[in-house]
Scaffold this motif. Structure first.
Motif, PDB file in Angstrom:
ATOM      1  N   ALA A 149       0.810  -1.217   0.000  1.00 53.51           N
ATOM      2  CA  ALA A 149       0.000   0.000   0.000  1.00 53.51           C
ATOM      3  C   ALA A 149       0.844   1.269   0.000  1.00 53.51           C
ATOM      4  O   ALA A 149       0.383   2.317  -0.412  1.00 53.51           O
ATOM      5  CB  ALA A 149      -0.931   0.008   1.213  1.00 53.51           C
ATOM      6  N   SER A 150       2.101   1.161   0.445  1.00 57.13           N
ATOM      7  CA  SER A 150       2.955   2.346   0.514  1.00 57.13           C
ATOM      8  C   SER A 150       4.394   1.987   0.172  1.00 57.13           C
ATOM      9  O   SER A 150       4.796   0.818   0.229  1.00 57.13           O
ATOM     10  CB  SER A 150       2.917   2.952   1.919  1.00 57.13           C
ATOM     11  N   ARG A 151       5.174   3.002  -0.148  1.00 57.41           N
ATOM     12  CA  ARG A 151       6.599   2.815  -0.409  1.00 57.41           C
ATOM     13  C   ARG A 151       7.295   2.321   0.866  1.00 57.41           C
ATOM     14  O   ARG A 151       8.175   1.474   0.810  1.00 57.41           O
ATOM     15  CB  ARG A 151       7.206   4.135  -0.900  1.00 57.41           C
ATOM     16  N   GLU A 158      18.867 -10.749  -3.072  1.00 60.17           N
ATOM     17  CA  GLU A 158      18.830  -9.302  -3.180  1.00 60.17           C
ATOM     18  C   GLU A 158      17.364  -8.926  -3.307  1.00 60.17           C
ATOM     19  O   GLU A 158      16.612  -9.589  -4.027  1.00 60.17           O
ATOM     20  CB  GLU A 158      19.596  -8.812  -4.406  1.00 60.17           C
ATOM     21  N   ALA A 159      16.942  -7.891  -2.609  1.00 56.23           N
ATOM     22  CA  ALA A 159      15.545  -7.444  -2.657  1.00 56.23           C
ATOM     23  C   ALA A 159      15.518  -5.928  -2.770  1.00 56.23           C
ATOM     24  O   ALA A 159      16.263  -5.240  -2.066  1.00 56.23           O
ATOM     25  CB  ALA A 159      14.814  -7.894  -1.398  1.00 56.23           C
ATOM     26  N   GLU A 160      14.679  -5.432  -3.662  1.00 56.30           N
ATOM     27  CA  GLU A 160      14.584  -3.995  -3.896  1.00 56.30           C
ATOM     28  C   GLU A 160      13.129  -3.564  -4.049  1.00 56.30           C
ATOM     29  O   GLU A 160      12.358  -4.226  -4.742  1.00 56.30           O
ATOM     30  CB  GLU A 160      15.340  -3.611  -5.175  1.00 56.30           C
ATOM     31  N   PRO A 161      12.765  -2.432  -3.427  1.00 55.48           N
ATOM     32  CA  PRO A 161      11.432  -1.869  -3.656  1.00 55.48           C
ATOM     33  C   PRO A 161      11.444  -0.986  -4.899  1.00 55.48           C
ATOM     34  O   PRO A 161      12.474  -0.386  -5.231  1.00 55.48           O
ATOM     35  CB  PRO A 161      11.206  -1.019  -2.401  1.00 55.48           C
ATOM     36  N   ARG A 162      10.339  -0.923  -5.593  1.00 55.09           N
ATOM     37  CA  ARG A 162      10.185  -0.048  -6.752  1.00 55.09           C
ATOM     38  C   ARG A 162       8.771   0.522  -6.743  1.00 55.09           C
ATOM     39  O   ARG A 162       7.821  -0.180  -6.404  1.00 55.09           O
ATOM     40  CB  ARG A 162      10.406  -0.798  -8.074  1.00 55.09           C
ATOM     41  N   THR A 163       8.650   1.782  -7.119  1.00 56.91           N
ATOM     42  CA  THR A 163       7.346   2.416  -7.276  1.00 56.91           C
ATOM     43  C   THR A 163       7.152   2.683  -8.766  1.00 56.91           C
ATOM     44  O   THR A 163       8.007   3.307  -9.400  1.00 56.91           O
ATOM     45  CB  THR A 163       7.252   3.724  -6.472  1.00 56.91           C
ATOM     46  N   THR A 164       6.045   2.197  -9.317  1.00 54.36           N
ATOM     47  CA  THR A 164       5.774   2.348 -10.747  1.00 54.36           C
ATOM     48  C   THR A 164       5.160   3.719 -11.032  1.00 54.36           C
ATOM     49  O   THR A 164       4.776   4.452 -10.110  1.00 54.36           O
ATOM     50  CB  THR A 164       4.808   1.258 -11.237  1.00 54.36           C
ATOM     51  N   LYS A 165       5.031   4.040 -12.326  1.00 54.88           N
ATOM     52  CA  LYS A 165       4.373   5.291 -12.729  1.00 54.88           C
ATOM     53  C   LYS A 165       2.931   5.341 -12.240  1.00 54.88           C
ATOM     54  O   LYS A 165       2.378   6.410 -12.016  1.00 54.88           O
ATOM     55  CB  LYS A 165       4.390   5.440 -14.256  1.00 54.88           C
ATOM     56  N   LYS A 166       2.319   4.157 -12.078  1.00 52.56           N
ATOM     57  CA  LYS A 166       0.935   4.086 -11.594  1.00 52.56           C
ATOM     58  C   LYS A 166       0.863   4.154 -10.067  1.00 52.56           C
ATOM     59  O   LYS A 166      -0.186   3.924  -9.482  1.00 52.56           O
ATOM     60  CB  LYS A 166       0.269   2.798 -12.079  1.00 52.56           C
ATOM     61  N   ARG A 167       2.012   4.417  -9.418  1.00 52.67           N
ATOM     62  CA  ARG A 167       2.117   4.519  -7.952  1.00 52.67           C
ATOM     63  C   ARG A 167       1.870   3.188  -7.252  1.00 52.67           C
ATOM     64  O   ARG A 167       1.370   3.131  -6.137  1.00 52.67           O
ATOM     65  CB  ARG A 167       1.195   5.605  -7.393  1.00 52.67           C
TER      66      ARG A 167
END
Length: 95
Positions: free
Chosen positions: A41-43, A70-79
């Motif tokens: 739901a959030s970054r 390895e783990a990475e968060p990403r936020t897309t253009k659609k949020r």
């Protein structure tokens, strides 16, 4: 369902869902490739989940002698706040 949209019980959930252990094994089977493992739901939620995977805070993601996650968060253009994971095998040392 009643005419006003209320339910006494929820309908069954047919969404296939892998356990953490099954997901970790699937990721290990394709070393070096990133796989989306969650949507949050959030970054901050995505960042926390990625951190828990990187630091092995769940049994399925614990450090192993044959490699690491390895783990990475990403936020897309659609949020959309997503987490991606990949497996990096340990390279045997040359003598």
């Amino acid at each position: 369902m009643s005419s006003d949209g209320f339910l006494e019980t929820l309908p069954p959930d047919h969404r296939p869902r892998l356990t953490h252990a099954e997901l970790a094994a699937k990721i290990r089977s394709r070393p070096g490739l990133w796989k989306q493992v969650g949507s949050y739901a959030s970054r901050d939620g995505a960042s926390a989940a990625a951190s828990m995977i990187r630091t092995g805070q769940r049994p399925a993601w614990r450090k192993r002698p044959d490699g690491r996650y390895e783990a990475e968060p990403r936020t897309t253009k659609k949020r959309e706040h997503l987490v991606f994971v990949r497996w990096i095998p340990t390279t045997p040392r040359s003598s």
